[in-house]
Design an enzyme around this catalytic site. Structure first.
Site, PDB file in Angstrom:
ATOM      1  N   ALA A  25       0.813  -1.226   0.000  1.00 50.45           N
ATOM      2  CA  ALA A  25       0.000   0.000   0.000  1.00 50.45           C
ATOM      3  C   ALA A  25       0.845   1.273   0.000  1.00 50.45           C
ATOM      4  CB  ALA A  25      -0.930  -0.020   1.212  1.00 50.45           C
ATOM      5  N   GLN A 105       0.424  -6.313  -3.651  1.00 48.17           N
ATOM      6  CA  GLN A 105      -0.664  -6.565  -2.703  1.00 48.17           C
ATOM      7  C   GLN A 105      -1.786  -5.572  -2.951  1.00 48.17           C
ATOM      8  OE1 GLN A 105       2.567  -6.547   0.644  1.00 48.17           O
ATOM      9  NE2 GLN A 105       0.728  -7.393   1.516  1.00 48.17           N
ATOM     10  N   ASP A 108      -5.481  -1.434  -6.409  1.00 39.10           N
ATOM     11  CA  ASP A 108      -5.855  -0.159  -7.024  1.00 39.10           C
ATOM     12  C   ASP A 108      -5.628  -0.084  -8.526  1.00 39.10           C
ATOM     13  OD1 ASP A 108      -3.039   0.293  -7.248  1.00 39.10           O
ATOM     14  OD2 ASP A 108      -2.990   1.245  -5.283  1.00 39.10           O
ATOM     15  N   HIS A 125      -3.835  -9.868  -4.392  1.00 33.87           N
ATOM     16  CA  HIS A 125      -5.082  -9.648  -3.638  1.00 33.87           C
ATOM     17  C   HIS A 125      -6.226  -9.180  -4.531  1.00 33.87           C
ATOM     18  CE1 HIS A 125      -2.468  -9.131   0.235  1.00 33.87           C
ATOM     19  NE2 HIS A 125      -2.636 -10.393  -0.103  1.00 33.87           N
ATOM     20  N   CYS A 133     -18.870 -12.149  -9.929  1.00 36.15           N
ATOM     21  CA  CYS A 133     -20.070 -12.775  -9.391  1.00 36.15           C
ATOM     22  C   CYS A 133     -19.654 -13.923  -8.476  1.00 36.15           C
ATOM     23  CB  CYS A 133     -20.966 -13.293 -10.513  1.00 36.15           C
ATOM     24  SG  CYS A 133     -22.328 -14.300  -9.860  1.00 36.15           S
ATOM     25  N   CYS A 136     -21.307 -17.399 -10.328  1.00 38.59           N
ATOM     26  CA  CYS A 136     -20.849 -17.958 -11.608  1.00 38.59           C
ATOM     27  C   CYS A 136     -19.448 -17.500 -11.998  1.00 38.59           C
ATOM     28  CB  CYS A 136     -21.835 -17.624 -12.733  1.00 38.59           C
ATOM     29  SG  CYS A 136     -21.851 -15.879 -13.204  1.00 38.59           S
ATOM     30  N   CYS A 158     -25.736 -10.172 -10.244  1.00 36.35           N
ATOM     31  CA  CYS A 158     -25.090 -10.559 -11.502  1.00 36.35           C
ATOM     32  C   CYS A 158     -26.137 -10.569 -12.614  1.00 36.35           C
ATOM     33  CB  CYS A 158     -24.468 -11.944 -11.332  1.00 36.35           C
ATOM     34  SG  CYS A 158     -23.851 -12.666 -12.864  1.00 36.35           S
ATOM     35  N   ASN A 224      11.019   1.256   2.552  1.00 41.39           N
ATOM     36  CA  ASN A 224       9.799   1.516   3.335  1.00 41.39           C
ATOM     37  C   ASN A 224      10.093   2.577   4.395  1.00 41.39           C
ATOM     38  OD1 ASN A 224       7.016   0.627   3.516  1.00 41.39           O
ATOM     39  ND2 ASN A 224       7.483  -0.054   5.590  1.00 41.39           N
ATOM     40  N   ILE A 242       9.221   6.765  -0.672  1.00 41.63           N
ATOM     41  CA  ILE A 242       9.293   5.955  -1.887  1.00 41.63           C
ATOM     42  C   ILE A 242       9.484   6.842  -3.126  1.00 41.63           C
ATOM     43  CG2 ILE A 242       7.854   4.502  -3.401  1.00 41.63           C
ATOM     44  CD1 ILE A 242       6.706   3.339  -0.703  1.00 41.63           C
TER      45      ILE A 242
HETATM   46  P1  NAD Z   1       0.444  -1.612   5.073  1.00 40.26           P
HETATM   47  O1  NAD Z   1      -0.650  -0.602   5.146  1.00 40.26           O
HETATM   48  O2  NAD Z   1       0.499  -2.676   6.091  1.00 40.26           O
HETATM   49  O3  NAD Z   1       1.884  -0.906   5.081  1.00 40.26           O
HETATM   50  C1  NAD Z   1       2.246   0.109   4.212  1.00 40.26           C
HETATM   51  C2  NAD Z   1       3.668   0.549   4.587  1.00 40.26           C
HETATM   52  O4  NAD Z   1       4.071   1.561   3.666  1.00 40.26           O
HETATM   53  C3  NAD Z   1       3.772   1.160   5.992  1.00 40.26           C
HETATM   54  O5  NAD Z   1       4.869   0.580   6.674  1.00 40.26           O
HETATM   55  C4  NAD Z   1       4.011   2.655   5.734  1.00 40.26           C
HETATM   56  O6  NAD Z   1       4.863   3.253   6.694  1.00 40.26           O
HETATM   57  C5  NAD Z   1       4.698   2.608   4.379  1.00 40.26           C
HETATM   58  N1  NAD Z   1       4.502   3.818   3.577  1.00 40.26           N
HETATM   59  C6  NAD Z   1       3.319   4.440   3.302  1.00 40.26           C
HETATM   60  N2  NAD Z   1       3.527   5.470   2.452  1.00 40.26           N
HETATM   61  C7  NAD Z   1       4.875   5.528   2.225  1.00 40.26           C
HETATM   62  C8  NAD Z   1       5.709   6.372   1.439  1.00 40.26           C
HETATM   63  N3  NAD Z   1       5.199   7.370   0.701  1.00 40.26           N
HETATM   64  N4  NAD Z   1       7.043   6.137   1.436  1.00 40.26           N
HETATM   65  C9  NAD Z   1       7.579   5.129   2.174  1.00 40.26           C
HETATM   66  N5  NAD Z   1       6.837   4.264   2.898  1.00 40.26           N
HETATM   67  C10 NAD Z   1       5.499   4.473   2.933  1.00 40.26           C
HETATM   68  O7  NAD Z   1       0.405  -2.171   3.610  1.00 40.26           O
HETATM   69  P2  NAD Z   1       0.685  -3.626   3.046  1.00 40.26           P
HETATM   70  O8  NAD Z   1       1.879  -4.226   3.725  1.00 40.26           O
HETATM   71  O9  NAD Z   1       0.636  -3.476   1.595  1.00 40.26           O
HETATM   72  O10 NAD Z   1      -0.551  -4.494   3.528  1.00 40.26           O
HETATM   73  C11 NAD Z   1      -1.836  -4.021   3.700  1.00 40.26           C
HETATM   74  C12 NAD Z   1      -2.875  -4.763   2.913  1.00 40.26           C
HETATM   75  O11 NAD Z   1      -3.773  -3.760   2.547  1.00 40.26           O
HETATM   76  C13 NAD Z   1      -2.424  -5.420   1.643  1.00 40.26           C
HETATM   77  O12 NAD Z   1      -2.840  -6.716   1.703  1.00 40.26           O
HETATM   78  C14 NAD Z   1      -3.152  -4.670   0.501  1.00 40.26           C
HETATM   79  O13 NAD Z   1      -3.875  -5.619  -0.277  1.00 40.26           O
HETATM   80  C15 NAD Z   1      -4.165  -3.806   1.182  1.00 40.26           C
HETATM   81  N6  NAD Z   1      -4.254  -2.377   0.757  1.00 40.26           N
HETATM   82  C16 NAD Z   1      -4.133  -2.031  -0.542  1.00 40.26           C
HETATM   83  C17 NAD Z   1      -4.218  -0.691  -0.908  1.00 40.26           C
HETATM   84  C18 NAD Z   1      -4.069  -0.289  -2.351  1.00 40.26           C
HETATM   85  O14 NAD Z   1      -4.462  -1.051  -3.233  1.00 40.26           O
HETATM   86  N7  NAD Z   1      -3.484   0.881  -2.652  1.00 40.26           N
HETATM   87  C19 NAD Z   1      -4.448   0.294   0.060  1.00 40.26           C
HETATM   88  C20 NAD Z   1      -4.597  -0.113   1.399  1.00 40.26           C
HETATM   89  C21 NAD Z   1      -4.485  -1.463   1.727  1.00 40.26           C
END
Ligand code: NAD
Length: 251
Positions: A25, A105, A108, A125, A133, A136, A158, A224, A242
């Protein structure tokens, strides 16, 4: 803990033949999509959303489904989100022929929107850009389902079989797609560099990509903002934004 610098990781990236990327995320927060566990996390702010994300509540209770569709309609977050510099930098790896696979993961769809070939991206995910659906298995674009909600169907069934429709994401209580897990494991086992970006690395089996890659001799670099569950196996742990670090290491 590993002490390699950004410059060293940039050299690893330049020299790598096969890079597997694992994203969480954190790579999408700069696109305006909050993560789950931070202070602005989705579930921290709205506990009802956590209930809707549990498959048993969703299937059993039409009110949970209706609330879930209403929330989707009201939230423009996903529809308006655009890939950021982190997503775009990773496309460069594919353009240079270095990307083995990108395991995400995230649900989006922003890696696809950034321009990756669909076959390089493993959405472990699922994706919120589609609905599925539960009877089906038929899939359709999310936008089409939302148009029906907008037009007055509060829990659209559906069109083919009348079954319950749900976003094509893996909810809690739902099994992952075994083919996607196998592809992710294979991608982790066959790379020479694994980049884990924006994940706490606490959600399994997605996070297992890290130890699998390490056991198969790949270098591991973690990007991270905070500690992750696999910092101890990484060759480099780059803590910081990031949007700065990923473009810098892709070079
Ligand atoms: P998480 O929320 O557990 O962790 C995200 C990590 O990213 C945190 O440690 C945070 O400190 C770090 N972070 C956030 N923004 C940052 C940045 N700009 N620079 C550096 N680090 C940054 O996320 P996860 O480990 O992916 O797991 C959460 C679950 O939530 C996953 O299974 C995912 O499917 C789901 N999820 C997905 C989305 C999406 O699709 N964008 C959003 C929220 C949750």
């Amino acid at each position: 803990m590993a002490t390699a610098t950004i410059d060293e990781v940039r050299e690893w990236v330049r020299a790598a033949r096969s890079i597997t990327v694992l994203t969480g995320a954190g790579i999408s927060t700069d696109s305006g999509i909050p993560d789950f566990r931070g202070p602005n996390g989705v579930w921290t702010k709205n506990p009802a959303a956590e209930k809707a994300s549990n498959i048993s509540y969703y299937l059993a209770d039409p009110e949970v489904r209706k609330a879930s569709w209403r929330r989707r309609l009201e939230s423009t977050l996903l529809a308006e989100a655009r890939p950021n510099v982190g997503h775009l930098a990773l496309v460069e790896l594919e353009r240079r022929g270095q990307l083995n696979a990108l395991i995400t993961q995230n649900i989006d769809g922003l890696h696809h929107a950034a321009g990756h070939s669909p076959d390089k991206v493993i959405e472990i995910h699922g994706s919120a850009r589609e609905v599925v659906c539960m009877e089906c298995g038929e899939r359709a674009p999310m936008e089409r389902a939302l148009e029906r909600v907008r037009a007055g169907e509060d829990d659209p069934p559906c069109r083919s079989c009348g079954g319950i429709l749900k976003s094509a994401t893996i909810s809690f209580g739902q099994s992952l797609v075994s083919r996607d897990i196998e592809r992710a494991e294979q991608a982790a086992a066959t790379c020479d560099l694994l980049l884990a970006i924006g994940s706490t690395l606490t959600v399994v089996p997605a996070a297992y990509a890290v130890p699998i890659a390490a056991q198969n001799g790949a270098r591991i670099a973690i990007v991270n903002a905070e500690e992750t569950a696999y910092d101890h196996v990484a060759d480099a742990v780059l803590r910081g934004p990031i949007a700065e670090i990923v473009p810098a290491i892709v070079g």
